[in-house]
Scaffold this motif. Structure first.
Motif, PDB file in Angstrom:
ATOM      1  N   LEU A  62       0.823  -1.198   0.000  1.00  0.00           N
ATOM      2  CA  LEU A  62       0.000   0.000   0.000  1.00  0.00           C
ATOM      3  C   LEU A  62       0.861   1.253   0.000  1.00  0.00           C
ATOM      4  CD1 LEU A  62      -2.703   1.505   0.222  1.00  0.00           C
ATOM      5  CD2 LEU A  62      -2.640   1.117   2.701  1.00  0.00           C
ATOM      6  N   GLN A  63       1.925   1.231   0.814  1.00  0.00           N
ATOM      7  CA  GLN A  63       2.822   2.388   0.856  1.00  0.00           C
ATOM      8  C   GLN A  63       3.473   2.625  -0.498  1.00  0.00           C
ATOM      9  OE1 GLN A  63       5.460   1.343   4.066  1.00  0.00           O
ATOM     10  NE2 GLN A  63       4.017   1.985   5.671  1.00  0.00           N
ATOM     11  N   ASN A  64       3.845   1.542  -1.207  1.00  0.00           N
ATOM     12  CA  ASN A  64       4.440   1.692  -2.539  1.00  0.00           C
ATOM     13  C   ASN A  64       3.435   2.306  -3.519  1.00  0.00           C
ATOM     14  OD1 ASN A  64       6.822   0.583  -1.642  1.00  0.00           O
ATOM     15  ND2 ASN A  64       6.294  -1.510  -2.303  1.00  0.00           N
ATOM     16  N   ALA A  65       2.167   1.866  -3.429  1.00  0.00           N
ATOM     17  CA  ALA A  65       1.148   2.410  -4.321  1.00  0.00           C
ATOM     18  C   ALA A  65       0.932   3.897  -4.051  1.00  0.00           C
ATOM     19  CB  ALA A  65      -0.157   1.643  -4.151  1.00  0.00           C
ATOM     20  N   VAL A  66       0.940   4.279  -2.762  1.00  0.00           N
ATOM     21  CA  VAL A  66       0.760   5.687  -2.408  1.00  0.00           C
ATOM     22  C   VAL A  66       1.932   6.512  -2.915  1.00  0.00           C
ATOM     23  CG1 VAL A  66       0.673   7.303  -0.473  1.00  0.00           C
ATOM     24  CG2 VAL A  66      -0.747   5.247  -0.442  1.00  0.00           C
ATOM     25  N   SER A  67       3.127   5.977  -2.757  1.00  0.00           N
ATOM     26  CA  SER A  67       4.320   6.691  -3.223  1.00  0.00           C
ATOM     27  C   SER A  67       4.266   6.895  -4.739  1.00  0.00           C
ATOM     28  CB  SER A  67       5.575   5.906  -2.826  1.00  0.00           C
ATOM     29  OG  SER A  67       6.736   6.544  -3.325  1.00  0.00           O
ATOM     30  N   ALA A  68       3.839   5.853  -5.465  1.00  0.00           N
ATOM     31  CA  ALA A  68       3.745   5.980  -6.926  1.00  0.00           C
ATOM     32  C   ALA A  68       2.700   7.021  -7.313  1.00  0.00           C
ATOM     33  CB  ALA A  68       3.400   4.629  -7.533  1.00  0.00           C
ATOM     34  N   LEU A  69       1.584   7.067  -6.581  1.00  0.00           N
ATOM     35  CA  LEU A  69       0.556   8.048  -6.893  1.00  0.00           C
ATOM     36  C   LEU A  69       1.048   9.465  -6.618  1.00  0.00           C
ATOM     37  CD1 LEU A  69      -2.637   6.286  -5.463  1.00  0.00           C
ATOM     38  CD2 LEU A  69      -2.078   6.693  -7.865  1.00  0.00           C
ATOM     39  N   ARG A  70       1.841   9.652  -5.546  1.00  0.00           N
ATOM     40  CA  ARG A  70       2.379  10.982  -5.272  1.00  0.00           C
ATOM     41  C   ARG A  70       3.327  11.427  -6.398  1.00  0.00           C
ATOM     42  NH1 ARG A  70       3.390   9.910   1.186  1.00  0.00           N
ATOM     43  NH2 ARG A  70       1.385  10.789   1.894  1.00  0.00           N
ATOM     44  N   GLY A  71       4.093  10.459  -6.906  1.00  0.00           N
ATOM     45  CA  GLY A  71       4.980  10.800  -8.017  1.00  0.00           C
ATOM     46  C   GLY A  71       4.175  11.170  -9.260  1.00  0.00           C
ATOM     47  N   LEU A  72       3.040  10.472  -9.476  1.00  0.00           N
ATOM     48  CA  LEU A  72       2.200  10.767 -10.640  1.00  0.00           C
ATOM     49  C   LEU A  72       1.607  12.168 -10.521  1.00  0.00           C
ATOM     50  CD1 LEU A  72      -0.269   8.405 -12.361  1.00  0.00           C
ATOM     51  CD2 LEU A  72      -1.144  10.557 -11.496  1.00  0.00           C
ATOM     52  N   LEU A  73       1.160  12.520  -9.315  1.00  0.00           N
ATOM     53  CA  LEU A  73       0.588  13.838  -9.126  1.00  0.00           C
ATOM     54  C   LEU A  73       1.638  14.937  -9.249  1.00  0.00           C
ATOM     55  CD1 LEU A  73      -1.791  13.124  -6.091  1.00  0.00           C
ATOM     56  CD2 LEU A  73      -2.375  13.214  -8.505  1.00  0.00           C
ATOM     57  N   ALA A  74       2.829  14.659  -8.749  1.00  0.00           N
ATOM     58  CA  ALA A  74       3.902  15.651  -8.825  1.00  0.00           C
ATOM     59  C   ALA A  74       4.403  15.834 -10.243  1.00  0.00           C
ATOM     60  CB  ALA A  74       5.060  15.228  -7.924  1.00  0.00           C
ATOM     61  N   ALA A  75       4.348  14.748 -11.049  1.00  0.00           N
ATOM     62  CA  ALA A  75       4.854  14.835 -12.424  1.00  0.00           C
ATOM     63  C   ALA A  75       4.054  15.830 -13.251  1.00  0.00           C
ATOM     64  CB  ALA A  75       4.815  13.459 -13.080  1.00  0.00           C
ATOM     65  N   ASP A  76       2.778  16.031 -12.908  1.00  0.00           N
ATOM     66  CA  ASP A  76       1.956  16.973 -13.680  1.00  0.00           C
ATOM     67  C   ASP A  76       2.133  18.407 -13.213  1.00  0.00           C
ATOM     68  OD1 ASP A  76      -0.033  16.891 -15.864  1.00  0.00           O
ATOM     69  OD2 ASP A  76      -1.274  17.963 -14.402  1.00  0.00           O
ATOM     70  N   ASP A  77       2.959  18.563 -12.148  1.00  0.00           N
ATOM     71  CA  ASP A  77       3.296  19.905 -11.656  1.00  0.00           C
ATOM     72  C   ASP A  77       2.045  20.713 -11.316  1.00  0.00           C
ATOM     73  OD1 ASP A  77       5.071  22.858 -12.811  1.00  0.00           O
ATOM     74  OD2 ASP A  77       5.038  21.892 -10.845  1.00  0.00           O
ATOM     75  N   THR A  78       1.132  20.050 -10.633  1.00  0.00           N
ATOM     76  CA  THR A  78      -0.107  20.742 -10.271  1.00  0.00           C
ATOM     77  C   THR A  78      -0.212  21.037  -8.783  1.00  0.00           C
ATOM     78  OG1 THR A  78      -1.188  18.612 -10.042  1.00  0.00           O
ATOM     79  CG2 THR A  78      -1.392  19.726 -12.163  1.00  0.00           C
TER      80      THR A  78
END
Length: 901
Positions: A62-78
């Motif tokens: 679960l922690q890995n999935a959350v970390s990946a989602l944070r990276g996805l959100l950060a990649a869009d620079d929003t």
């Protein structure tokens, strides 16, 4: 970044869709989005990601999935100050912060809530637009891709139910807007998918009913009832049962925009009227879910009526007060010229003109018209001013012919030339006008505005000396009873005489099986018990009373009991011959022409036929001679003297009793509502004093007979009453189809439904509409002239205030209560309630089983043609004024209802 969960999970960045890797990552994001801006516990996330016991490494995954989602959100620079999505760690789990505009679920909920609020406020058009926009956000089931992989969260089922409820709200709004045609197929589709949804079924039934498909609506109810019983072991709820009963009863509440809300509230507790109310939205607030899926919310009583406005359009005022009405009337012009040498002395001319005027006035009054003025040699008379009659045009033509006959007789001595260019001339014209006159017929001379006076004057110029001509409209309206010569280029023609036989085939008798069974049973009972029976058949104009009597006569003649059939009818022509009904029955019994059917009596032939009948029954002794002497006056052209009436009535009763003693007798007396009081008394005496003979006395009448004789038939041991209700939907359709098939035509389905709604179960209306449709004009036909005249004549049997109530009821949308009528008409509520009850008893209105929010009785027009005729009755300015008052009262009522806590 935008997120979409109403369908497959989709993430949209500035450059397009964002790819998600792995089922766990998608499931984690999906679950967090379902609870956007809420803290989701880690344990709840783990239960959502693993259906059974989670593996030992579940927390790490679960922690890995959350970390990946944070990276996805950060990649869009929003994740900046503009409020972009951010995934935060927040004890005891995680919080996904998403702006409301970036998540379709949040947008859907906001739109659905706003649409539901509009629906509750009665803003149905706005509610329909908003709710449809909310449903258009859905691209399929919630998180459809995860559901395909086996995900089964309670949130998914809850949102699916919410989507269905929103769809039902949309259908409720669309139905309230009158768009049942637009949503019918959607309702059918979704009802088939979810047959246990009672609210959905009720909406489908309402849409089908409004389309004219009563039987289909009842089939939908039966399917849902079967589904509830077989799958859930339940019976339909109170509201769905109420809808079924309303459809069976053709309840007028089904025509209300918020019909389902009204039926949902029916039977719910109502609180007392609040003492203080504040203004609110200007629309009635339906509780859209009451009785289906949510607790009931009681509605308050309606507010007091606004301040009393001006009086009704037909005021209950002293004699002579003027009113303005639209009318179809007939005008008769008579031009007379005095003989040569008689116009020089003004006094002689005045005396002779006065004698002519008296002769003309007598004939006009005898035929039910009113002389409205004399201008030089021209006298003009009006038919249908104070009270419209369905045969006003025929009365005017007959009056014109009678005037010519009388002036010829009067002119034989010299004052009025009967030959040459100075002979009298008569013209008759019919059409639509606006009449200003006293409601009770007293007071000033009526003022007629329209084309009829000028067209009648123009027609009079074309009439040859000693002749009569009628306009094309008059001719077309009277051709069934009068014979005409060839029509001229303008359509005008000369009436030649009375049409003695029907030239059209009577329509098929449909939908009267129950009535025929009752009549057949009465034939058998009278013959078996050897006792007289009085049977009264009541029905509105056009209900088919005459056609039913013809079928009864056919049954009686074919009966094994050997019935003899004697018939007669009352008519407006009987004004100068009150006992003409007796004359007609005597002619029927002896097989001769009645005295009223000829201008010069029936002669020796009728007397011989009567003598044979009397001598066969009573012999040639004193009794037979006495009866023949007393009945003789009925055979003469001149009416019997009032002094002879008692003996004549006794002889008539003895003759009929003797006929019944010889073999069973069916005596049919039609249109008794127009018979004079002495005849009504004689009919009741015959029923009471006939003795032990098999006499079935059947009378037909319109409901106004009971206004004259409220106890008619009451208190008698052998008395029956039969009311001819409107035909049901299937019978009306069968009659219309048969009439159209006789003309070699058929209607498109949509036009057929429209015409059936206009017919409203009245056989006469079906016949007239079929004649209109035979012309082949495209689209729905206008109300036939004869139907309009019949309805207008029926309306004019009402007191002025009762007609005024109908005007207010139409302004209120056709469904009303006493509060609304009082507000729109400016009268006391008790007075409005009295006239509404009177109109129901007279069968102009029908009462709904479902009261208003205040518990007041609701009424609706029994027939759509009545409302159409009422709207055509009053001037446009009066009609618009009443509608403005109705809108004001509705808005005021809605404000009070909405402000009520």
């Amino acid at each position: 970044m935008k997120f979409q969960v109403l369908g497959p999970l989709t993430v949209l960045g500035d450059s397009g869709p964002v790819a998600l890797s792995g089922v766990k990552q998608r499931a984690t994001l999906g679950h967090l989005l379902l609870h956007a801006n809420e803290v989701v516990a880690t344990s709840a996330l783990m239960r959502a990601l693993w259906a059974g016991e989670p593996p030992p490494t579940a927390r790490k995954m679960l922690q890995n999935a959350v970390s990946a989602l944070r990276g996805l959100l950060a990649a869009d620079d929003t994740e900046d100050a503009h409020g972009g999505p951010v995934l935060l760690t927040h004890a005891p789990g995680y919080l996904l912060r998403v702006d409301g505009d970036d998540l379709d679920l949040t947008a859907y909920r906001a739109l659905a809530d706003r649409g539901r609020a509009d629906l509750a406020a009665g803003a149905w058009s706005s509610a329909a637009r908003t709710l449809r926009a909310a449903l258009e956000l859905w691209r399929g089931p919630v998180l459809a891709d995860l559901a395909e992989s086996g995900t089964d969260w309670p949130e998914l089922r809850s949102l699916a139910q919410a989507r269905t409820a929103t769809r039902e709200d949309l259908y409720e709004a669309e139905l309230a807007c009158g768009r049942h045609d637009d949503v019918l197929e959607e309702l059918r589709t979704h009802t088939e998918r979810e047959p246990e949804r009672e609210r959905l079924c009720a909406q489908l039934m309402l849409a089908l009913y409004r389309r004219g498909h009563q039987s289909d609506a009842l089939d939908a109810y039966r399917r849902t009832r079967t589904a509830l019983g077989s799958r859930l072991g339940l019976e339909p709820g109170r509201v769905l049962r109420a809808v079924e009963r309303a459809v069976l009863d053709h309840d007028p509440v089904l025509g209300q925009p918020d019909a389902l809300a009204i039926m949902a509230l029916d039977g719910e507790p109502r609180r007392p009227r609040p003492t203080v109310c504040t203004p609110g939205p200007a629309a009635v607030a339906p509780a859209t879910l009451v009785g289906f899926d949510s607790p009931p919310t009681p509605r308050p009583p309606a507010p007091p009526a606004p301040p009393r406005a001006t009086a009704f359009p037909y005021p209950a005022a002293p004699a002579g007060v003027l009113t303005e009405q639209h009318k179809q009337l007939s005008m008769l012009l008579v031009r007379t010229t005095l003989g040569k040498g008689l116009g020089g002395d003004p006094e002689d001319a005045a005396r002779l003109s006065g004698e002519l005027a008296v002769a003309i006035r007598d004939e006009v009054a005898r035929h039910g018209g009113k002389v409205s003025g004399v201008l030089g040699p021209v006298t003009f008379a009006l038919f249908g001013v104070v009270r419209t009659r369905e045969d006003d045009a025929e009365r005017a033509v007959r009056a014109g012919r009678a005037i010519l006959r009388r002036l010829r007789e009067y002119g034989a001595g010299g004052p009025v030339p009967v030959h040459g260019g100075s002979a009298p001339r008569v013209a008759v014209a019919t059409g639509d006008v606006v009449v200003t006159c006293a409601a009770d017929g007293t007071g000033a001379v009526p003022i007629v505005n329209g084309a009829v006076p000028q067209s009648c004057a123009d027609l009079l110029r074309t009439v040859p000396p000693g002749g009569i001509r009628v306009c094309a409209t008059t001719r077309s309206g009277t051709e069934r009873s009068l014979v005409y010569g060839p029509a001229g280029p303008d359509g005008a023609a000369e009436p030649l005489g009375t049409r003695t036989a029907r030239t059209d085939t009577p329509p098929a008798l449909v939908g009267r099986d129950r009535e025929l069974a009752q009549l057949g049973g009465a034939l058998d009972d009278v013959a078996r018990r050897q006792r007289p029976c009085l049977l009264t058949a009541l029905g509105e104009p056009g209900a088919g009373k005459t056609r039913l009597m013809a079928e009864l006569a056919r049954l009686a003649r074919r009966s094994p009991h050997g019935y003899r059939v004697v018939s007669g009818h009352s008519s407006w022509c009987d004004r100068d011959r009150p006992l003409a009904l007796l004359d007609r029955t005597l002619a029927s019994a002896t097989g001769t022409a009645s005295a009223t059917a000829t201008a010069s009596g029936t002669g020796d032939c009728a007397h011989d036929a009567l003598a044979r009948t009397v001598h066969a029954l009573f012999g040639t002794g004193d009794r037979g001679t006495w009866l023949l002497d007393r009945l003789g006056p009925l055979l003469r052209a001149e009416p019997p003297a009032p002094a002879d009436w008692p003996d004549l009535a006794t002889a008539w009763r003895l003759l009929l009793t003797g006929l019944a003693a010889e073999r069973p007798l069916l005596l049919v007396l039609e249109d008794l509502h127009s018979a004079p009081d002495p005849v009504l008394d004689l009919v009741t005496e015959l029923a009471d004093a006939a003795g032990p003979v098999p006499l079935l006395l059947v009378v037909t009448a319109r409901p106004e007979l009971l206004d004259r004789r409220p106890t008619w038939g009451g208190g008698r041991r052998d008395a029956l009453a039969l009311t001819l209700d409107p035909l049901d939907e299937a019978s009306s359709a069968a009659l219309l189809d048969a009439l159209l098939a006789a003309g070699g035509g058929a209607l498109p389905a949509e036009l057929r439904r429209d015409v059936l709604a206009r017919i409203g179960g009245n056989p006469l209306y079906a016949l007239e509409y079929a004649r209109e449709l035979a012309g082949g004009a495209p689209g729905p036909p206008a109300m036939p002239r004869h139907v309009r005249q019949v309805v207008a004549a029926h309306l004019d049997t009402l007191p002025p205030l009762a007609k005024a109530v109908l005007v207010c009821a139409s302004a209120l949308g056709g469904v009303c209560c006493a509060d609304g009528v009082a507000a729109v008409g400016g009268v006391d509520r008790s007075e409005a309630a009295h006239w509404l009850d009177h109109l129901e008893r007279r069968e102009f209105l029908r009462r709904s089983r479902h009261p208003s929010a205040t518990g007041a009785l609701r009424y609706a027009f029994r027939h759509p043609a009545t409302r159409e005729a009422v709207d055509a009755l009053v001037p446009r300015t009066v009609r618009e004024d009443r509608r403005r008052r109705a809108e004001s009262w509705t808005a005021s009522t809605a404000a009070q209802l909405t402000a009520y806590p």
